[in-house]
Enzyme design. Sequence first.
Site, PDB file in Angstrom:
ATOM      1  N   HIS A 123       0.821  -1.224   0.000  1.00  0.00           N
ATOM      2  CA  HIS A 123       0.000   0.000   0.000  1.00  0.00           C
ATOM      3  C   HIS A 123       0.845   1.259   0.000  1.00  0.00           C
ATOM      4  O   HIS A 123       0.392   2.322   0.405  1.00  0.00           O
ATOM      5  CB  HIS A 123      -0.962  -0.010   1.207  1.00  0.00           C
ATOM      6  N   CYS A 154       4.117  20.948  -7.490  1.00  0.00           N
ATOM      7  CA  CYS A 154       5.203  20.334  -8.254  1.00  0.00           C
ATOM      8  C   CYS A 154       6.040  21.409  -8.935  1.00  0.00           C
ATOM      9  O   CYS A 154       5.483  22.336  -9.567  1.00  0.00           O
ATOM     10  CB  CYS A 154       4.589  19.402  -9.309  1.00  0.00           C
ATOM     11  N   ASN A 220      -3.248 -12.219  16.275  1.00  0.00           N
ATOM     12  CA  ASN A 220      -4.195 -11.103  16.386  1.00  0.00           C
ATOM     13  C   ASN A 220      -5.011 -11.313  17.656  1.00  0.00           C
ATOM     14  O   ASN A 220      -5.550 -12.404  17.858  1.00  0.00           O
ATOM     15  CB  ASN A 220      -5.125 -11.111  15.158  1.00  0.00           C
TER      16      ASN A 220
END
Length: 254
Positions: A123, A154, A220
């Site tokens: 990701h 930019c 978990n």
Amino acid sequence: MYTFSDNLIKTLAEARKIAVLTGAGISAESGVATFRDPNGLWAKFRPEELASMDGFLKNPLLVWEWYQARREVIDRVKPNPGHTTLVAMQDWYEECGGSFTLITQNVDRLHQQAGSRDVLELHGNIIENYCSRCKKPHEYRYTADTDVKEPPRCGYCGGMIRPAVVWFGEMLPVDALEAAQDAASECEVFFSIGTSAEVYPAAGLPIEAKRAGAMFIEVNPNQTAITRYADVVIAAPSGEALPVLFEKVRAWQA
Ligand code: APR
């Protein structure tokens, strides 16, 4: 204290191909908010408003400031024993002539800060930035005293600068995804650590590994969408359970 079966320790001590998928939960003990826990980020914000190109174009300032706030947290937190145990495991398996592939959904780079190598970031990451128009990388280092009140522009095309995080609806980096899928299909043991397994294609990797014959271990404290497929469930915080588990693997004498 955590106890583990001899079969689990023996399997991990003898395995030579390990793959690990991590999610926000492995950074929770460092003080980084997860997304779907009761006090997580998605309990306060709507993902489509903040983690999507549409949301960014609709309200660039809100999105930029949200990432600045997350960067402020990430800038001051440190890896926890869950991160550092994965580094020790990578060292150990590679010294034994094996392979250790770390795949992460996290963008905080705490794995790399801890010393993990060749991390597959599915990701993206929150540290780097690029132009939303011409895609050129943009050198912008978050500093706590930077009072940036709108996305930088930019220098080449004037487009708005955005974080190098993969937003909802965007393609994942093909190289990282293919390498992750290869590791899942070839490994002997697949760990899913600190992820709710709600977001695909990452969430499909543990199932792919199991289908290919790997032992699937989930770490978990809570049940997830894939807990029922796990061969071993370690229902504990990763920063507590992983050091204990790996100590036993390292000490295993066949
Ligand atoms: N140790 C291990 N797991 C933990 C811990 C801990 N100390 N604390 C919380 N968890 C678990 C929670 O039980 C939960 O299942 O971590 C998981 C975090 O789930 P999410 O918040 O959904 O985060 P993640 O699975 O990484 O989300 C995947 O969704 O929004 C997108 O791009 C974002 O990469 C993210 C993706």
